[in-house]
Design a protein around this motif. Structure first.
Motif, PDB file in Angstrom:
ATOM      1  N   PRO A  62       1.131  -0.876   0.353  1.00 62.74           N
ATOM      2  CA  PRO A  62       0.054   0.283  -0.320  1.00 62.74           C
ATOM      3  C   PRO A  62       0.845   0.812   0.034  1.00 62.74           C
ATOM      4  CG  PRO A  62       0.073  -0.983   1.936  1.00 62.74           C
ATOM      5  CD  PRO A  62       0.563  -1.874   1.065  1.00 62.74           C
ATOM      6  N   VAL A  63       0.683   2.138  -0.857  1.00 63.72           N
ATOM      7  CA  VAL A  63       0.741   3.498  -0.777  1.00 63.72           C
ATOM      8  C   VAL A  63      -0.052   4.589  -0.851  1.00 63.72           C
ATOM      9  CG1 VAL A  63       3.100   2.756  -2.023  1.00 63.72           C
ATOM     10  CG2 VAL A  63       0.943   3.563  -3.222  1.00 63.72           C
ATOM     11  N   LEU A  64       0.655   6.194  -0.349  1.00 62.11           N
ATOM     12  CA  LEU A  64      -0.151   7.081  -0.510  1.00 62.11           C
ATOM     13  C   LEU A  64       0.080   7.596  -1.462  1.00 62.11           C
ATOM     14  CD1 LEU A  64      -2.650   8.619   1.418  1.00 62.11           C
ATOM     15  CD2 LEU A  64      -0.924  10.183   2.093  1.00 62.11           C
ATOM     16  N   LEU A  65      -0.732   8.488  -2.277  1.00 67.55           N
ATOM     17  CA  LEU A  65      -0.777   9.186  -3.288  1.00 67.55           C
ATOM     18  C   LEU A  65      -1.327  10.472  -3.809  1.00 67.55           C
ATOM     19  CD1 LEU A  65      -0.887   7.289  -6.078  1.00 67.55           C
ATOM     20  CD2 LEU A  65       1.069   7.797  -5.705  1.00 67.55           C
ATOM     21  N   SER A  66      -1.087  11.568  -3.791  1.00 67.31           N
ATOM     22  CA  SER A  66      -1.476  12.652  -4.342  1.00 67.31           C
ATOM     23  C   SER A  66      -1.032  13.373  -4.643  1.00 67.31           C
ATOM     24  CB  SER A  66      -0.647  13.753  -2.598  1.00 67.31           C
ATOM     25  OG  SER A  66      -1.389  15.273  -2.296  1.00 67.31           O
ATOM     26  N   PRO A  67      -2.271  14.674  -6.057  1.00 65.98           N
ATOM     27  CA  PRO A  67      -2.091  15.067  -7.010  1.00 65.98           C
ATOM     28  C   PRO A  67      -0.858  16.132  -6.653  1.00 65.98           C
ATOM     29  CG  PRO A  67      -4.217  15.620  -6.411  1.00 65.98           C
ATOM     30  CD  PRO A  67      -3.335  14.635  -5.263  1.00 65.98           C
ATOM     31  N   SER A  68       0.223  17.007  -4.952  1.00 63.18           N
ATOM     32  CA  SER A  68       0.582  17.521  -4.773  1.00 63.18           C
ATOM     33  C   SER A  68       1.941  17.224  -4.535  1.00 63.18           C
ATOM     34  CB  SER A  68       0.447  18.323  -3.804  1.00 63.18           C
ATOM     35  OG  SER A  68       0.054  17.440  -2.359  1.00 63.18           O
ATOM     36  N   ILE A  69       1.982  16.013  -5.060  1.00 59.12           N
ATOM     37  CA  ILE A  69       3.447  15.354  -4.442  1.00 59.12           C
ATOM     38  C   ILE A  69       4.111  14.357  -6.445  1.00 59.12           C
ATOM     39  CG2 ILE A  69       3.571  14.883  -1.913  1.00 59.12           C
ATOM     40  CD1 ILE A  69       2.717  12.415  -2.635  1.00 59.12           C
ATOM     41  N   ARG A  71       5.904  11.868  -5.699  1.00 55.21           N
ATOM     42  CA  ARG A  71       6.254   9.937  -5.781  1.00 55.21           C
ATOM     43  C   ARG A  71       5.022   9.641  -4.759  1.00 55.21           C
ATOM     44  NH1 ARG A  71      11.547   9.286  -1.737  1.00 55.21           N
ATOM     45  NH2 ARG A  71      11.088  10.746  -0.362  1.00 55.21           N
ATOM     46  N   ALA A  72       5.036   7.793  -4.464  1.00 56.57           N
ATOM     47  CA  ALA A  72       4.458   7.876  -3.912  1.00 56.57           C
ATOM     48  C   ALA A  72       4.467   7.760  -1.760  1.00 56.57           C
ATOM     49  CB  ALA A  72       4.136   6.298  -4.534  1.00 56.57           C
ATOM     50  N   ILE A  73       4.358   7.854  -1.423  1.00 61.43           N
ATOM     51  CA  ILE A  73       4.834   7.420   0.309  1.00 61.43           C
ATOM     52  C   ILE A  73       4.111   6.154   0.863  1.00 61.43           C
ATOM     53  CG2 ILE A  73       5.044   8.039   2.799  1.00 61.43           C
ATOM     54  CD1 ILE A  73       3.673  11.394   1.367  1.00 61.43           C
ATOM     55  N   PRO A  74       5.009   5.118   0.448  1.00 65.01           N
ATOM     56  CA  PRO A  74       4.887   4.011   1.620  1.00 65.01           C
ATOM     57  C   PRO A  74       4.125   3.806   2.908  1.00 65.01           C
ATOM     58  CG  PRO A  74       7.013   3.591   0.409  1.00 65.01           C
ATOM     59  CD  PRO A  74       6.727   5.091   0.696  1.00 65.01           C
ATOM     60  N   LEU A  75       3.431   2.535   2.854  1.00 64.49           N
ATOM     61  CA  LEU A  75       2.277   2.840   4.559  1.00 64.49           C
ATOM     62  C   LEU A  75       2.904   1.484   5.481  1.00 64.49           C
ATOM     63  CD1 LEU A  75      -0.987   4.228   2.787  1.00 64.49           C
ATOM     64  CD2 LEU A  75       1.183   5.156   3.776  1.00 64.49           C
ATOM     65  N   ILE A  76       3.004   1.357   6.317  1.00 63.13           N
ATOM     66  CA  ILE A  76       2.958  -0.083   6.516  1.00 63.13           C
ATOM     67  C   ILE A  76       1.905   0.212   7.847  1.00 63.13           C
ATOM     68  CG2 ILE A  76       4.095  -1.269   8.357  1.00 63.13           C
ATOM     69  CD1 ILE A  76       6.668   0.565   7.381  1.00 63.13           C
ATOM     70  N   ARG A 113      11.997  -3.227   6.020  1.00 60.43           N
ATOM     71  CA  ARG A 113      11.259  -4.327   4.410  1.00 60.43           C
ATOM     72  C   ARG A 113      11.190  -2.956   3.782  1.00 60.43           C
ATOM     73  NH1 ARG A 113       5.896  -5.407   5.865  1.00 60.43           N
ATOM     74  NH2 ARG A 113       4.686  -3.404   6.438  1.00 60.43           N
ATOM     75  N   LEU A 114      11.765  -1.911   4.251  1.00 61.87           N
ATOM     76  CA  LEU A 114      11.488  -0.743   3.103  1.00 61.87           C
ATOM     77  C   LEU A 114      12.740  -0.586   1.939  1.00 61.87           C
ATOM     78  CD1 LEU A 114       9.315   2.104   4.603  1.00 61.87           C
ATOM     79  CD2 LEU A 114       8.308  -0.073   2.330  1.00 61.87           C
ATOM     80  N   LEU A 115      13.775  -1.039   2.997  1.00 56.68           N
ATOM     81  CA  LEU A 115      15.231  -0.940   2.016  1.00 56.68           C
ATOM     82  C   LEU A 115      15.430  -2.197   1.442  1.00 56.68           C
ATOM     83  CD1 LEU A 115      17.293  -1.263   5.994  1.00 56.68           C
ATOM     84  CD2 LEU A 115      16.585   1.347   4.429  1.00 56.68           C
ATOM     85  N   PRO A 116      15.890  -1.605   0.424  1.00 56.32           N
ATOM     86  CA  PRO A 116      16.539  -2.196  -0.607  1.00 56.32           C
ATOM     87  C   PRO A 116      16.999  -3.260  -0.623  1.00 56.32           C
ATOM     88  CG  PRO A 116      16.913  -0.164  -1.544  1.00 56.32           C
ATOM     89  CD  PRO A 116      17.109  -0.182  -0.046  1.00 56.32           C
ATOM     90  N   ARG A 117      17.813  -3.799  -0.502  1.00 54.34           N
ATOM     91  CA  ARG A 117      18.511  -4.768  -0.024  1.00 54.34           C
ATOM     92  C   ARG A 117      18.428  -5.435   1.486  1.00 54.34           C
ATOM     93  NH1 ARG A 117      23.682  -2.559  -1.975  1.00 54.34           N
ATOM     94  NH2 ARG A 117      22.927  -0.669  -2.476  1.00 54.34           N
ATOM     95  N   GLY A 118      17.642  -5.170   2.553  1.00 57.65           N
ATOM     96  CA  GLY A 118      17.232  -4.683   3.609  1.00 57.65           C
ATOM     97  C   GLY A 118      17.766  -4.060   4.644  1.00 57.65           C
ATOM     98  N   MET A 119      19.262  -5.105   5.972  1.00 59.86           N
ATOM     99  CA  MET A 119      19.920  -3.930   6.217  1.00 59.86           C
ATOM    100  C   MET A 119      20.900  -4.346   5.706  1.00 59.86           C
ATOM    101  SD  MET A 119      17.483  -2.443   9.004  1.00 59.86           S
ATOM    102  CE  MET A 119      19.040  -2.155  10.091  1.00 59.86           C
ATOM    103  N   GLU A 120      21.774  -4.817   4.645  1.00 60.89           N
ATOM    104  CA  GLU A 120      22.550  -5.154   3.754  1.00 60.89           C
ATOM    105  C   GLU A 120      22.870  -4.171   3.341  1.00 60.89           C
ATOM    106  OE1 GLU A 120      24.838  -7.496   5.593  1.00 60.89           O
ATOM    107  OE2 GLU A 120      22.870  -7.906   6.883  1.00 60.89           O
ATOM    108  N   ALA A 131       8.322   6.653   5.229  1.00 64.97           N
ATOM    109  CA  ALA A 131       6.979   5.744   5.837  1.00 64.97           C
ATOM    110  C   ALA A 131       6.549   6.228   6.432  1.00 64.97           C
ATOM    111  CB  ALA A 131       7.577   4.337   5.009  1.00 64.97           C
ATOM    112  N   LEU A 132       4.871   6.289   5.895  1.00 67.99           N
ATOM    113  CA  LEU A 132       4.003   6.427   7.417  1.00 67.99           C
ATOM    114  C   LEU A 132       3.327   4.945   7.757  1.00 67.99           C
ATOM    115  CD1 LEU A 132       1.863   8.521   5.137  1.00 67.99           C
ATOM    116  CD2 LEU A 132       2.845   9.241   7.588  1.00 67.99           C
ATOM    117  N   THR A 133       4.046   4.258   9.530  1.00 71.75           N
ATOM    118  CA  THR A 133       3.417   3.473   9.681  1.00 71.75           C
ATOM    119  C   THR A 133       2.094   3.514  10.153  1.00 71.75           C
ATOM    120  OG1 THR A 133       4.388   4.027  12.376  1.00 71.75           O
ATOM    121  CG2 THR A 133       5.973   2.369  10.966  1.00 71.75           C
TER     122      THR A 133
END
Length: 169
Positions: A62-69, A71-76, A113-120, A131-133
């Protein structure tokens, strides 16, 4: 004069005792924010409780979109999620690049889980991974009638170029 001092001393002691025995739970306020404000001022909103409106879109995540931005904001999402469409979210804003790699909140909040290669690998720069939790989400119906100050604060782009009248104290 002596009686007045005695009354004042008793008053001060009573006030001190009552404030020491009755803890006052302070609830952190939620800040009204627009998606554009979150992306423009991530330092201000870092770790803050916010209320934000936008369009929920569920792709892989899930992501949050808006006409004012742009890029999407990922949601947790920590609870039930409404269907795709206009939503109002109560959430905490996180800019992962502003956290230390060892911060336990990264794993407990699911930000890893938002990090491309995890914690590495290389740690993201500030503003790269945000992100928004979400603790609460509800579908929003289009507003009817005169807009409230709350509606203007949560969706300022919807009122650009419009004449609004604000009344209150």
């Amino acid at each position: 004069m002596r009686r007045i001092r005695t009354i004042l001393c008793v008053g001060v002691v009573t006030l001190a005792a009552s404030s020491a025995t009755a803890p006052h739970a302070q609830v952190a306020p939620r800040r009204a924010a627009s998606p554009a404000a979150l992306l423009t001022y991530p330092v201000f909103y870092q770790g803050q409780l916010v209320v934000v409106r936008g369009n929920l879109v569920t792709r892989d995540e899930p992501v949050l979109l808006s006409p004012s931005i742009e890029r999407a904001i990922p949601l947790i999402v920590k609870g039930p999620s409404p269907i795709d469409g206009p939503v109002e979210l109560r959430a905490t804003f996180w800019d992962v690049g502003r956290l230390q790699r060892e911060d336990p909140r990264i794993a407990t909040l699911g930000l890893d889980r938002l990090l491309p290669r995890g914690m590495e690998g290389d740690w993201p720069r500030p503003g790269e991974v945000i992100a928004l939790t979400v603790t609460d989400a509800m579908a929003v119906k289009p507003a009817e009638g005169a807009p409230s100050l709350r509606q203007i604060a949560l969706e300022p782009s919807a009122y650009v170029g419009q004449r609004v009248k604000v009344a209150g104290q």
